[in-house]
Motif scaffolding. Structure first.
Motif, PDB file in Angstrom:
ATOM      1  N   ASN A   1     -43.217  35.742  -9.538  1.00 33.37           N
ATOM      2  CA  ASN A   1     -42.403  34.947  -8.569  1.00 33.37           C
ATOM      3  C   ASN A   1     -41.220  34.155  -8.956  1.00 33.37           C
ATOM      4  O   ASN A   1     -41.468  33.188  -9.598  1.00 33.37           O
ATOM      5  CB  ASN A   1     -43.312  34.120  -7.550  1.00 33.37           C
TER       6      ASN A   1
ATOM      7  N   PHE B   1     -39.295  32.112  -7.146  1.00 26.86           N
ATOM      8  CA  PHE B   1     -39.157  30.848  -6.924  1.00 26.86           C
ATOM      9  C   PHE B   1     -40.051  29.645  -7.639  1.00 26.86           C
ATOM     10  O   PHE B   1     -39.522  28.544  -7.736  1.00 26.86           O
ATOM     11  CB  PHE B   1     -39.771  30.651  -5.389  1.00 26.86           C
ATOM     12  N   GLU B   2     -41.130  30.169  -8.079  1.00 17.73           N
ATOM     13  CA  GLU B   2     -42.133  29.229  -8.597  1.00 17.73           C
ATOM     14  C   GLU B   2     -41.516  29.264 -10.332  1.00 17.73           C
ATOM     15  O   GLU B   2     -41.479  28.235 -10.700  1.00 17.73           O
ATOM     16  CB  GLU B   2     -43.572  29.721  -8.912  1.00 17.73           C
TER      17      GLU B   2
ATOM     18  N   ASN C   1     -38.631  26.622  -9.949  1.00 23.07           N
ATOM     19  CA  ASN C   1     -39.376  25.349  -9.582  1.00 23.07           C
ATOM     20  C   ASN C   1     -40.184  24.797 -10.962  1.00 23.07           C
ATOM     21  O   ASN C   1     -39.595  23.586 -10.966  1.00 23.07           O
ATOM     22  CB  ASN C   1     -40.322  25.662  -8.495  1.00 23.07           C
TER      23      ASN C   1
ATOM     24  N   PRO D   1     -40.820  33.073  -0.793  1.00 21.62           N
ATOM     25  CA  PRO D   1     -40.539  31.717  -1.252  1.00 21.62           C
ATOM     26  C   PRO D   1     -41.967  30.835  -0.953  1.00 21.62           C
ATOM     27  O   PRO D   1     -42.051  29.935   0.007  1.00 21.62           O
ATOM     28  CB  PRO D   1     -39.579  31.053  -0.085  1.00 21.62           C
TER      29      PRO D   1
ATOM     30  N   VAL E   1     -42.904  28.398  -2.941  1.00 22.87           N
ATOM     31  CA  VAL E   1     -42.620  27.071  -3.111  1.00 22.87           C
ATOM     32  C   VAL E   1     -41.139  26.804  -3.240  1.00 22.87           C
ATOM     33  O   VAL E   1     -40.362  27.713  -3.032  1.00 22.87           O
ATOM     34  CB  VAL E   1     -42.951  26.622  -4.751  1.00 22.87           C
ATOM     35  N   TYR E   2     -40.709  25.572  -3.049  1.00 21.43           N
ATOM     36  CA  TYR E   2     -39.262  25.299  -2.822  1.00 21.43           C
ATOM     37  C   TYR E   2     -38.879  24.348  -3.876  1.00 21.43           C
ATOM     38  O   TYR E   2     -38.890  23.323  -4.350  1.00 21.43           O
ATOM     39  CB  TYR E   2     -39.258  24.569  -1.461  1.00 21.43           C
ATOM     40  N   PRO E   3     -38.035  25.193  -4.970  1.00 21.16           N
ATOM     41  CA  PRO E   3     -37.457  24.732  -6.158  1.00 21.16           C
ATOM     42  C   PRO E   3     -36.300  23.585  -5.733  1.00 21.16           C
ATOM     43  O   PRO E   3     -35.562  23.958  -4.359  1.00 21.16           O
ATOM     44  CB  PRO E   3     -36.790  25.828  -6.889  1.00 21.16           C
ATOM     45  N   PRO E   4     -36.018  22.750  -6.505  1.00 19.79           N
ATOM     46  CA  PRO E   4     -34.920  21.621  -6.269  1.00 19.79           C
ATOM     47  C   PRO E   4     -33.508  22.644  -6.000  1.00 19.79           C
ATOM     48  O   PRO E   4     -32.725  21.984  -5.201  1.00 19.79           O
ATOM     49  CB  PRO E   4     -34.877  20.999  -7.591  1.00 19.79           C
ATOM     50  N   SER E   5     -33.204  23.623  -6.519  1.00 21.65           N
ATOM     51  CA  SER E   5     -31.880  24.161  -6.501  1.00 21.65           C
ATOM     52  C   SER E   5     -32.158  25.835  -6.577  1.00 21.65           C
ATOM     53  O   SER E   5     -33.101  26.321  -7.204  1.00 21.65           O
ATOM     54  CB  SER E   5     -30.946  23.786  -7.401  1.00 21.65           C
ATOM     55  N   PHE E   6     -31.366  26.462  -6.048  1.00 25.96           N
ATOM     56  CA  PHE E   6     -31.250  27.866  -6.353  1.00 25.96           C
ATOM     57  C   PHE E   6     -30.385  28.266  -7.566  1.00 25.96           C
ATOM     58  O   PHE E   6     -30.377  29.516  -8.057  1.00 25.96           O
ATOM     59  CB  PHE E   6     -30.767  28.763  -5.290  1.00 25.96           C
TER      60      PHE E   6
END
Length: 233
Positions: free
Chosen positions: A91, A93-94, A97, A139, A141-146
């Motif tokens: 994943n 996103f992870e 993150n 998504p 998790v929500y990372p601080p930035s893409f």
């Protein structure tokens, strides 16, 4: 000088983990005795230990030992001292993150620019682009930035699939999703099909494997790139 393999997938249909890439990796990681593995993407939610064992089993066939970044007390120093680095799929996103959480994104970019040999598959390839916005992943998790490594000047859509003629599937195709991306973004996107990879030597990027890749650019028709050609925007 960058030395990278950016692969759409770790496993092609009918083969074992990394088998199709091993002849290329044997040369790519020539003289490497120990590889640092970044298992943060955790496909299917497996543990870092389980994922590292899978990678180690594959690389043992070409006499390379694999050690997971989670086994080190200081992940930043682990990256700085690594002979070579592999970031596996899962994943995105992870993965992103955890790269931010462990404060290793910038140092990873630095060592790749300095020439540490790198392999990325799937999510580990997505992070090589300008950002991770063309991943196919949920998504979770929500990372601080893409924002990701910008090791190449475009984004990757790994596992790219062509529309199937006659299909009754009503969901969006990959091409449709990339067109939606280009309404708001001018970053080019390379649809990298299963079994294809990019060979990056400094600023030269060559498409490898038996298939073409599909290059999407804002306000232009997509074009097919033949295997063996340099990817130029």
């Amino acid at each position: 000088m960058k030395k990278m393999i950016i692969a759409s997938t770790s496993t092609v249909h009918g083969s074992k983990y990394l088998t199709y890439l091993l002849p290329t990796l044997k040369n790519h990681f020539k003289d490497v005795k120990e590889l640092l593995f970044i298992p943060y993407a955790r496909p299917g939610g497996i543990t870092y230990k389980e994922y590292t064992a899978i990678a180690n089993k594959a690389f043992s066939t070409i006499d390379i030992n694999v050690k997971g970044i989670h086994e080190f007390n200081n992940p930043i120093e682990a990256i700085k001292q690594a002979e070579a680095i592999f970031t596996g799929g899962g994943n995105t996103f992870e993965l992103v993150n955890q790269l931010y959480k462990n404060d290793v994104l910038n140092v990873l970019k630095e060592v790749l620019e300095a020439g540490t040999p790198y392999l990325g598959t799937s999510a580990g390839s997505n992070i090589c682009g300008v950002n991770m916005m063309n991943t196919n992943d949920m998504p979770i998790v929500y990372p601080p930035s893409f924002k990701t490594l910008s090791a190449i000047p475009f984004n990757i859509n790994a596992h790219y699939l062509d529309p199937i003629e006659g299909s009754t599937h009503m969901g969006e195709t990959r091409e449709t999703r990339i067109k939606e991306f280009h309404i708001f973004n001018d970053i080019s996107v390379l649809g990298l099909r299963e079994g294809s990879w990019l060979e990056v030597t400094n600023n030269t990027i060559i498409l490898q494997g038996g298939l073409t890749a599909r290059l999407f650019q804002q306000n232009k028709k997509p074009i097919e790139l033949e295997s063996g050609v340099e990817v130029k925007l």
